[in-house]
Design an enzyme around this catalytic site. Sequence first.
Site, PDB file in Angstrom:
ATOM      1  N   ILE A  25     -10.549  -8.609   5.930  1.00 39.51           N
ATOM      2  CA  ILE A  25     -10.339  -7.463   6.238  1.00 39.51           C
ATOM      3  C   ILE A  25      -9.184  -6.950   5.222  1.00 39.51           C
ATOM      4  CG2 ILE A  25      -9.090  -5.864   8.140  1.00 39.51           C
ATOM      5  CD1 ILE A  25     -10.646  -7.886  10.094  1.00 39.51           C
ATOM      6  N   THR A  28     -10.799  -5.812   1.762  1.00 33.18           N
ATOM      7  CA  THR A  28     -11.727  -4.802   1.909  1.00 33.18           C
ATOM      8  C   THR A  28     -10.739  -3.610   2.310  1.00 33.18           C
ATOM      9  OG1 THR A  28     -13.295  -6.059   3.128  1.00 33.18           O
ATOM     10  CG2 THR A  28     -13.317  -3.496   3.382  1.00 33.18           C
ATOM     11  N   GLU A  29      -9.546  -3.776   3.063  1.00 36.06           N
ATOM     12  CA  GLU A  29      -8.757  -2.382   3.350  1.00 36.06           C
ATOM     13  C   GLU A  29      -7.748  -2.053   2.302  1.00 36.06           C
ATOM     14  OE1 GLU A  29      -8.532  -0.455   5.904  1.00 36.06           O
ATOM     15  OE2 GLU A  29      -9.779  -1.402   7.421  1.00 36.06           O
ATOM     16  N   SER A  30      -7.212  -3.196   1.735  1.00 36.10           N
ATOM     17  CA  SER A  30      -6.231  -2.742   0.816  1.00 36.10           C
ATOM     18  C   SER A  30      -5.853  -3.658  -0.566  1.00 36.10           C
ATOM     19  CB  SER A  30      -4.682  -3.091   1.387  1.00 36.10           C
ATOM     20  OG  SER A  30      -4.681  -4.346   1.727  1.00 36.10           O
TER      21      SER A  30
END
Length: 128
Positions: A25, A28-30
Site C-alpha cells: 500500500i 502504491t500510495e506514496s
Amino acid sequence: SQTINAFIHAAASEHGIDPLLIKAIIKTESNFDPAAVSPKGAQGLMQLMPATARDLQVVDPYDPQDNIAGGTKYLRSLLDSYGWDVAFSLAAYNAGPGNVKNAIPNIHQTQIYVAKVLDNYQSYRTCR
C-alpha cells in the site's frame, strides 16, 4: 529504510496484518515518500485524508510512525468490515467505504489502484 520497515512491522504485528500488504500500500500510495501529498490532499506514506487522520488520532500525518500506525489501524477496520476480502478493503481504502458495497466500484482509478497494490503485494511475497 530500516526505520520505516520497523514501523511497518510494529503496526502489522499490533493489528494482525501481513506487513508486506502494508508495504505494498505504501509503495502504491506514496512510493515511500513521507512528505507525499496527493492532488486531493491525502498525506504521508499511507496517504491519509486529513479527516481520516483526525478520526484515527494521527497527530502528524507526515511522521512515518504516526502515519503507518493510523493507516494500518484504518486498513484493519476495512478488512474487518469486508470479511477480510483484501480487494474490497483496498477499494474502500482508495474510494472510501461508502463507495464499496458488494463489488469493487466502477471507478477507473480505484480499479487500477487495487490491481497495482495486489501486484506489489505479490511481488513482495515472491521476494520474501
